[in-house]
Design an enzyme around this catalytic site. Structure first.
Site, PDB file in Angstrom:
ATOM      1  N   HIS A  15      86.292  13.092  41.328  1.00  0.00           N
ATOM      2  CA  HIS A  15      85.478  13.249  42.534  1.00  0.00           C
ATOM      3  C   HIS A  15      85.015  14.698  42.625  1.00  0.00           C
ATOM      4  O   HIS A  15      85.840  15.612  42.716  1.00  0.00           O
ATOM      5  CB  HIS A  15      86.286  12.890  43.782  1.00  0.00           C
ATOM      6  CG  HIS A  15      86.767  11.481  43.797  1.00  0.00           C
ATOM      7  ND1 HIS A  15      86.034  10.453  44.350  1.00  0.00           N
ATOM      8  CD2 HIS A  15      87.913  10.916  43.324  1.00  0.00           C
ATOM      9  CE1 HIS A  15      86.699   9.316  44.219  1.00  0.00           C
ATOM     10  NE2 HIS A  15      87.843   9.574  43.594  1.00  0.00           N
ATOM     11  N   LEU A  16      83.707  14.893  42.610  1.00  0.00           N
ATOM     12  CA  LEU A  16      83.143  16.241  42.751  1.00  0.00           C
ATOM     13  C   LEU A  16      82.616  16.504  44.156  1.00  0.00           C
ATOM     14  O   LEU A  16      82.315  17.646  44.496  1.00  0.00           O
ATOM     15  CB  LEU A  16      82.008  16.448  41.747  1.00  0.00           C
ATOM     16  CG  LEU A  16      82.413  16.528  40.275  1.00  0.00           C
ATOM     17  CD1 LEU A  16      81.171  16.643  39.392  1.00  0.00           C
ATOM     18  CD2 LEU A  16      83.359  17.697  40.017  1.00  0.00           C
ATOM     19  N   ASN A  41      81.532   7.455  45.482  1.00  0.00           N
ATOM     20  CA  ASN A  41      81.804   7.211  46.908  1.00  0.00           C
ATOM     21  C   ASN A  41      81.400   8.392  47.787  1.00  0.00           C
ATOM     22  O   ASN A  41      82.207   8.977  48.500  1.00  0.00           O
ATOM     23  CB  ASN A  41      83.271   6.840  47.135  1.00  0.00           C
ATOM     24  CG  ASN A  41      84.247   7.894  46.663  1.00  0.00           C
ATOM     25  OD1 ASN A  41      83.983   8.630  45.706  1.00  0.00           O
ATOM     26  ND2 ASN A  41      85.397   7.984  47.331  1.00  0.00           N
ATOM     27  N   LYS A  98      81.612   0.807  39.939  1.00  0.00           N
ATOM     28  CA  LYS A  98      82.937   0.912  40.551  1.00  0.00           C
ATOM     29  C   LYS A  98      83.082  -0.110  41.669  1.00  0.00           C
ATOM     30  O   LYS A  98      82.265  -0.166  42.595  1.00  0.00           O
ATOM     31  CB  LYS A  98      83.132   2.325  41.113  1.00  0.00           C
ATOM     32  CG  LYS A  98      84.469   2.582  41.807  1.00  0.00           C
ATOM     33  CD  LYS A  98      85.620   2.691  40.833  1.00  0.00           C
ATOM     34  CE  LYS A  98      86.942   2.944  41.556  1.00  0.00           C
ATOM     35  NZ  LYS A  98      87.075   4.344  42.020  1.00  0.00           N
ATOM     36  N   HIS A 135      89.231   0.005  41.910  1.00  0.00           N
ATOM     37  CA  HIS A 135      90.298   0.513  42.779  1.00  0.00           C
ATOM     38  C   HIS A 135      91.139  -0.700  43.149  1.00  0.00           C
ATOM     39  O   HIS A 135      90.729  -1.532  43.958  1.00  0.00           O
ATOM     40  CB  HIS A 135      89.714   1.182  44.026  1.00  0.00           C
ATOM     41  CG  HIS A 135      90.754   1.743  44.944  1.00  0.00           C
ATOM     42  ND1 HIS A 135      90.870   3.093  45.208  1.00  0.00           N
ATOM     43  CD2 HIS A 135      91.746   1.151  45.653  1.00  0.00           C
ATOM     44  CE1 HIS A 135      91.882   3.299  46.038  1.00  0.00           C
ATOM     45  NE2 HIS A 135      92.419   2.127  46.320  1.00  0.00           N
ATOM     46  N   LEU A 218      95.415   7.853  47.875  1.00  0.00           N
ATOM     47  CA  LEU A 218      95.346   6.402  47.756  1.00  0.00           C
ATOM     48  C   LEU A 218      94.893   6.039  46.349  1.00  0.00           C
ATOM     49  O   LEU A 218      93.919   6.623  45.865  1.00  0.00           O
ATOM     50  CB  LEU A 218      94.369   5.821  48.791  1.00  0.00           C
ATOM     51  CG  LEU A 218      94.835   5.918  50.241  1.00  0.00           C
ATOM     52  CD1 LEU A 218      93.722   5.493  51.200  1.00  0.00           C
ATOM     53  CD2 LEU A 218      96.083   5.066  50.474  1.00  0.00           C
ATOM     54  N   ASP A 246      91.570  11.564  39.092  1.00  0.00           N
ATOM     55  CA  ASP A 246      91.311  11.233  40.498  1.00  0.00           C
ATOM     56  C   ASP A 246      91.449  12.480  41.367  1.00  0.00           C
ATOM     57  O   ASP A 246      91.922  12.413  42.501  1.00  0.00           O
ATOM     58  CB  ASP A 246      92.245  10.123  40.994  1.00  0.00           C
ATOM     59  CG  ASP A 246      91.807   9.545  42.341  1.00  0.00           C
ATOM     60  OD1 ASP A 246      90.625   9.694  42.699  1.00  0.00           O
ATOM     61  OD2 ASP A 246      92.655   8.968  43.042  1.00  0.00           O
ATOM     62  N   HIS A 250      89.615  17.658  49.599  1.00  0.00           N
ATOM     63  CA  HIS A 250      89.240  17.679  51.009  1.00  0.00           C
ATOM     64  C   HIS A 250      89.552  19.075  51.536  1.00  0.00           C
ATOM     65  O   HIS A 250      90.522  19.707  51.099  1.00  0.00           O
ATOM     66  CB  HIS A 250      90.033  16.651  51.821  1.00  0.00           C
ATOM     67  CG  HIS A 250      89.714  15.228  51.494  1.00  0.00           C
ATOM     68  ND1 HIS A 250      88.592  14.586  51.979  1.00  0.00           N
ATOM     69  CD2 HIS A 250      90.377  14.312  50.742  1.00  0.00           C
ATOM     70  CE1 HIS A 250      88.576  13.336  51.536  1.00  0.00           C
ATOM     71  NE2 HIS A 250      89.648  13.148  50.779  1.00  0.00           N
ATOM     72  N   ALA A 262      92.887  11.183  52.563  1.00  0.00           N
ATOM     73  CA  ALA A 262      93.628  10.856  51.343  1.00  0.00           C
ATOM     74  C   ALA A 262      92.966  11.500  50.139  1.00  0.00           C
ATOM     75  O   ALA A 262      91.759  11.389  49.948  1.00  0.00           O
ATOM     76  CB  ALA A 262      93.694   9.343  51.162  1.00  0.00           C
TER      77      ALA A 262
END
Length: 342
Positions: A15-16, A41, A98, A135, A218, A246, A250, A262
């Site tokens: 996740h970037l 996402n 995904k 997921h 998560l 993963d 945040h 999460a």
């Protein structure tokens, strides 16, 4: 001094985020990864080929590494069309779609509520050779959060594998012995990614002696017996398991909150943390396959041809790191990491 030279690794689950934070997240992940598969996402989610290519351009605008390339994915929804899958596949830059069960994780509200609703799309993906990333958790409130992966395997994944035997499937960030066993026992078209934090930590690390919000992710950390099963799978040399961090940043105040987000951030030291796990198991000789070979082999992509060198030299991870106009607290903040990439 102990050194280990391996083929340049890839990160098959990353996740970037987006916007001004890309300067920092792309820098951290681009330090030594050859490729990274970028999760879709965002808000709004990356559901079209045009959105994915535009996102790729924003990433590349911040990419200062000649050896790092983002691979893109589409966010599968019940409105995704077969035409969109074919268009995405034809770009050469979008390698997977995904599947997020609706509500399973950060920004997954647009996900799939009933997998049967996307069966026509899975058929197209099987025909086109586009991988399905999953997921693997159910989201019904009557299922305990620690049981959601196991229930998903039985009720959702097993039928997909049975109904689409030629579809290549990656069960992302597995967290249980059940998932590891499922992947081992499935056919050659089913594989899994495993994160560094699920190998290093279990739910005691998150909950004993006070709640540690930066371990909250998560799928959630499980008991130590599941952790050990993951370690065995990752370090075994089995080609069905490969590296996917993963890494999910945040801002500090969004984690240290009454209702915290999460995600754990490991991009600052991902291969170094994996090296600790493999060393602790006496399996350093298997790190290269897990980090650099198994992923591209499963994706039918060439392995990287250059190398990186790890040195057994401890360093202290920063307490915080830049995250756009804010800060992120990385895993191992203020503590020693045992390996260093030279």
């Amino acid at each position: 001094m102990t050194t280990l030279t391996i083929t340049r690794p890839d990160d098959w689950h990353l996740h970037l985020r987006d916007g001004d934070v890309l300067t920092d997240t792309v820098r951290d992940s681009g330090r030594y990864n050859g490729r990274a598969l970028i999760m879709p996402n965002l808000v709004p989610p990356v559901t079209t080929t045009e959105q994915a290519l535009s996102y790729r351009e924003r990433i590349q605008a911040e990419n200062k590494s000649d050896s790092f390339a983002p691979l893109m994915s589409l966010y599968l929804t019940e409105k995704t069309t077969s035409e969109e899958i074919r268009k995405a596949k034809a770009t050469g830059h979008i390698v997977a779609a995904k599947l997020y069960p609706a509500g399973a994780t950060t920004n997954s509200d647009s996900g799939v509520s009933d997998v049967k609703n996307v069966y026509p799309i899975l058929k197209t993906m099987q025909e086109e050779g586009m991988l399905l990333l999953i997921h693997g958790e159910v989201t019904t409130h009557d299922i305990d959060i620690f049981d959601r992966e196991k229930t998903f395997l039985d009720t959702v994944l097993a039928p997909i594998v049975n109904d689409f035997p030629e579809l290549k499937i990656v069960l992302e960030h597995i967290t249980t012995k059940d998932a590891a066993d499922f992947v081992k026992n499935a056919g050659p078209n089913v594989a899994a990614t495993i994160t560094a934090h699920h190998l290093l930590f279990n739910r005691n690390h998150m909950l004993v002696g006070g709640i540690k919000p930066h371990f909250y992710c998560l799928p959630i950390l499980k008991r130590n017996t599941h952790q050990q099963a993951l370690v065995e799978a990752a370090t075994s040399g089995n080609p069905k398991f490969f590296l996917g961090t993963d890494s999910a940043p945040h801002a500090k105040d969004k984690k240290e909150a009454a209702c915290g987000c999460a995600g754990s951030y490991t991009a600052h030291a991902s291969i170094e943390l994996y090296a600790e796990v493999f060393e602790n198991e006496g399996k350093l000789e298997n790190l290269e396959a897990f980090a650099s070979f198994n992923g591209p082999d499963f994706y039918n992509l060439p392995r990287n041809t250059d190398t990186i060198t790890l040195v057994k030299e401890a360093w202290i991870a920063p307490e915080t790191m830049a995250f756009g106009n804010d800060f992120v607290v990385p895993i191992r903040a203020g503590e020693a990491v045992e390996w260093l990439v030279k």
